[in-house]
Design a protein around this motif. Structure first.
Motif, mmCIF file in Angstrom:
data_model
loop_
_atom_site.group_PDB
_atom_site.id
_atom_site.type_symbol
_atom_site.label_atom_id
_atom_site.label_comp_id
_atom_site.label_asym_id
_atom_site.label_seq_id
_atom_site.Cartn_x
_atom_site.Cartn_y
_atom_site.Cartn_z
ATOM 1 N N GLY A 14 20.051 50.709 14.961
ATOM 2 C CA GLY A 14 19.096 49.238 14.405
ATOM 3 C C GLY A 14 18.210 48.665 13.950
ATOM 4 N N GLY A 15 17.438 50.105 14.332
ATOM 5 C CA GLY A 15 15.732 50.104 13.224
ATOM 6 C C GLY A 15 16.279 50.080 11.724
ATOM 7 N N ALA A 16 17.007 50.645 10.925
ATOM 8 C CA ALA A 16 17.543 50.413 9.866
ATOM 9 C C ALA A 16 18.210 49.250 9.421
ATOM 10 N N ILE A 17 19.056 48.858 10.257
ATOM 11 C CA ILE A 17 19.139 47.053 10.065
ATOM 12 C C ILE A 17 18.192 46.362 9.635
ATOM 13 N N LEU A 18 17.871 46.679 11.201
ATOM 14 C CA LEU A 18 16.255 45.686 10.821
ATOM 15 C C LEU A 18 15.168 45.224 9.349
ATOM 16 N N ARG A 19 15.360 46.564 9.400
ATOM 17 C CA ARG A 19 14.513 46.759 8.371
ATOM 18 C C ARG A 19 15.326 46.407 6.944
ATOM 19 N N ALA A 20 16.102 46.950 7.004
ATOM 20 C CA ALA A 20 16.410 46.354 5.858
ATOM 21 C C ALA A 20 16.835 44.728 5.598
ATOM 22 N N SER A 21 17.325 43.826 6.411
ATOM 23 C CA SER A 21 17.514 42.659 6.600
ATOM 24 C C SER A 21 15.665 41.926 6.353
ATOM 25 N N LEU A 22 15.353 42.280 6.844
ATOM 26 C CA LEU A 22 13.918 42.345 6.784
ATOM 27 C C LEU A 22 13.115 42.097 5.511
ATOM 28 N N THR A 23 13.391 42.664 4.760
ATOM 29 C CA THR A 23 13.193 42.902 3.959
ATOM 30 C C THR A 23 14.664 42.573 2.564
ATOM 31 N N ASP A 24 14.449 42.211 1.515
ATOM 32 C CA ASP A 24 15.138 41.708 0.183
ATOM 33 C C ASP A 24 16.199 42.741 0.237
ATOM 34 N N LEU A 25 16.271 43.750 1.076
ATOM 35 C CA LEU A 25 17.315 45.440 1.021
ATOM 36 C C LEU A 25 18.702 45.065 1.078
ATOM 37 N N TYR A 26 19.061 44.300 2.283
ATOM 38 C CA TYR A 26 19.876 43.397 2.764
ATOM 39 C C TYR A 26 20.588 42.656 1.482
ATOM 40 N N LEU A 27 20.203 42.436 0.506
ATOM 41 C CA LEU A 27 20.943 41.320 -0.357
ATOM 42 C C LEU A 27 21.804 42.409 -1.423
ATOM 43 N N ARG A 28 21.592 43.807 -0.903
ATOM 44 C CA ARG A 28 22.080 44.657 -1.835
ATOM 45 C C ARG A 28 23.701 44.949 -1.037
ATOM 46 N N TYR A 29 23.979 44.845 0.032
ATOM 47 C CA TYR A 29 24.868 44.800 0.529
ATOM 48 C C TYR A 29 25.042 43.390 0.946
ATOM 49 N N VAL A 30 25.027 41.878 0.981
ATOM 50 C CA VAL A 30 25.656 41.095 1.911
ATOM 51 C C VAL A 30 25.062 39.711 1.538
ATOM 52 N N LYS A 31 26.114 38.786 1.397
ATOM 53 C CA LYS A 31 25.404 37.767 0.532
ATOM 54 C C LYS A 31 23.619 36.942 1.692
ATOM 55 N N GLU A 32 23.309 36.288 0.815
ATOM 56 C CA GLU A 32 21.538 35.761 1.996
ATOM 57 C C GLU A 32 22.267 34.987 2.883
ATOM 58 N N GLY A 33 22.962 34.738 3.192
ATOM 59 C CA GLY A 33 23.399 33.297 4.419
ATOM 60 C C GLY A 33 23.627 34.561 5.331
ATOM 61 N N LEU A 34 23.559 35.745 5.426
ATOM 62 C CA LEU A 34 24.098 36.448 6.504
ATOM 63 C C LEU A 34 22.826 37.295 7.396
ATOM 64 N N ARG A 35 21.632 36.482 6.374
ATOM 65 C CA ARG A 35 20.466 37.628 7.323
ATOM 66 C C ARG A 35 20.283 37.231 8.411
ATOM 67 N N PRO A 36 20.556 36.078 8.816
ATOM 68 C CA PRO A 36 19.881 35.859 11.106
ATOM 69 C C PRO A 36 20.937 36.714 11.291
ATOM 70 N N PHE A 37 21.747 36.707 11.435
ATOM 71 C CA PHE A 37 23.557 37.702 12.129
ATOM 72 C C PHE A 37 22.835 39.272 12.007
ATOM 73 N N LEU A 38 22.821 40.169 10.567
ATOM 74 C CA LEU A 38 22.205 41.521 10.774
ATOM 75 C C LEU A 38 20.395 41.114 11.352
ATOM 76 N N ILE A 39 19.514 40.582 11.434
ATOM 77 C CA ILE A 39 18.564 40.089 12.654
ATOM 78 C C ILE A 39 19.126 40.325 14.043
ATOM 79 N N ALA A 40 20.276 39.553 14.335
ATOM 80 C CA ALA A 40 20.505 39.527 15.352
ATOM 81 C C ALA A 40 21.297 40.746 15.918
ATOM 82 N N ALA A 41 22.142 41.788 14.771
ATOM 83 C CA ALA A 41 22.274 42.834 15.360
ATOM 84 C C ALA A 41 21.453 43.983 15.183
#
Length: 253
Positions: A14-41
């Motif tokens: 959970g910490g790793a997913i939250l860290r990635a989704s609260l920075t720009d790191l998540y953009l390496r994995y998914v589309k920008e619009g999925l950020r709220p779902f990653l934060i919720a997860a």
């Protein structure tokens, strides 16, 4: 794996997913619009981990308790392995930590020229309406690679003619070694990423290495070719000038 250990693994996930989704790191994995779902997860995983941790500590469980609970009764078959030691659960579950550590410690590069060379170009689709909308204002007009390819292939460049255009992408070599401009298109995440490739004529950036990002200014070119990987039509742009640029924050289209 004890309940306490499971809680720790959940907390790390959970910490790793939250860290990635609260920075720009998540953009390496998914589309920008999925950020709220990653934060919720991430929040849900952390909440589940804390609840499991609280329940385990309330019962006074230790990381080795599960060995005692799961061990067979004395004298039962399989009680001893012949060396005076009871059987333990396999510790393969700890391998779940590896992707977490990778997410926390390593920032992977975005998909680039290697992925583009292995996959065929995305087949550009025609506009849903009979006419394409006007290009954005400005000179040159910024145009995405997929939008350019669609206009060039299905509109014969009618909505592009007479305008200076600005396209941005990374360099990927064609089958003959000539540089092409490319961008990875995502449907959902990097796992389903496919490249959109645009060929170049005119002042082609021949000396730029693969994976370098460039911004080209040019005009519509009627030239077309086939992508040898999947035999899809590839549009071309006539380059009048170009410059290397840093990789954008959102590398995918």
């Amino acid at each position: 794996m004890s309940r306490l250990t499971q809680a720790v693994v959940l907390l790390l996930f959970g910490g790793a997913i939250l860290r990635a989704s609260l920075t720009d790191l998540y953009l390496r994995y998914v589309k920008e619009g999925l950020r709220p779902f990653l934060i919720a997860a991430g929040v849900l995983l952390i909440a589940a981990a804390l609840a499991t941790l609280w329940y385990s500590l309330r019962e006074g469980e230790t990381p080795d308790d599960h060995h005692e609970h799961d061990a067979p009764a004395s004298g039962a078959p399989g009680d001893d392995d012949g060396h005076g030691q009871g059987h333990h659960e396999p510790r393969v579950g700890w391998l779940l930590i590896l992707p977490v550590l990778g997410l926390l410690l390593v920032a992977p590069p975005a998909l680039g020229s290697f992925a583009a060379g292995q996959a065929g170009s995305v087949s550009a689709a025609p506009a849903s309406d009979s006419d394409y909308p006007p290009l954005p204002p400005g000179d040159p007009a910024p145009v995405g690679l997929l939008d350019y390819a669609s206009r060039a292939l299905f509109d014969d460049g009618k909505s592009l003619t007479g305008r200076n255009l600005r396209l941005t992408g990374f360099i990927t070599p064609a089958s003959d070694g000539s540089p092409m401009l490319a961008r990875i298109v995502l449907t959902c995440c990097a796992a389903d990423g496919r490249p959109i490739k645009v060929g170049m004529t005119g002042k082609v950036p021949l000396e730029v290495p693969a994976d370098a990002w460039v911004e080209v200014t040019g005009v519509y070119s009627p030239h077309r070719a086939k992508d040898p990987v999947n035999d899809v039509d590839v549009a071309y742009v006539e380059v009048t000038s170009w410059q290397e640029v840093p990789e954008p924050k959102q590398p995918y289209s």
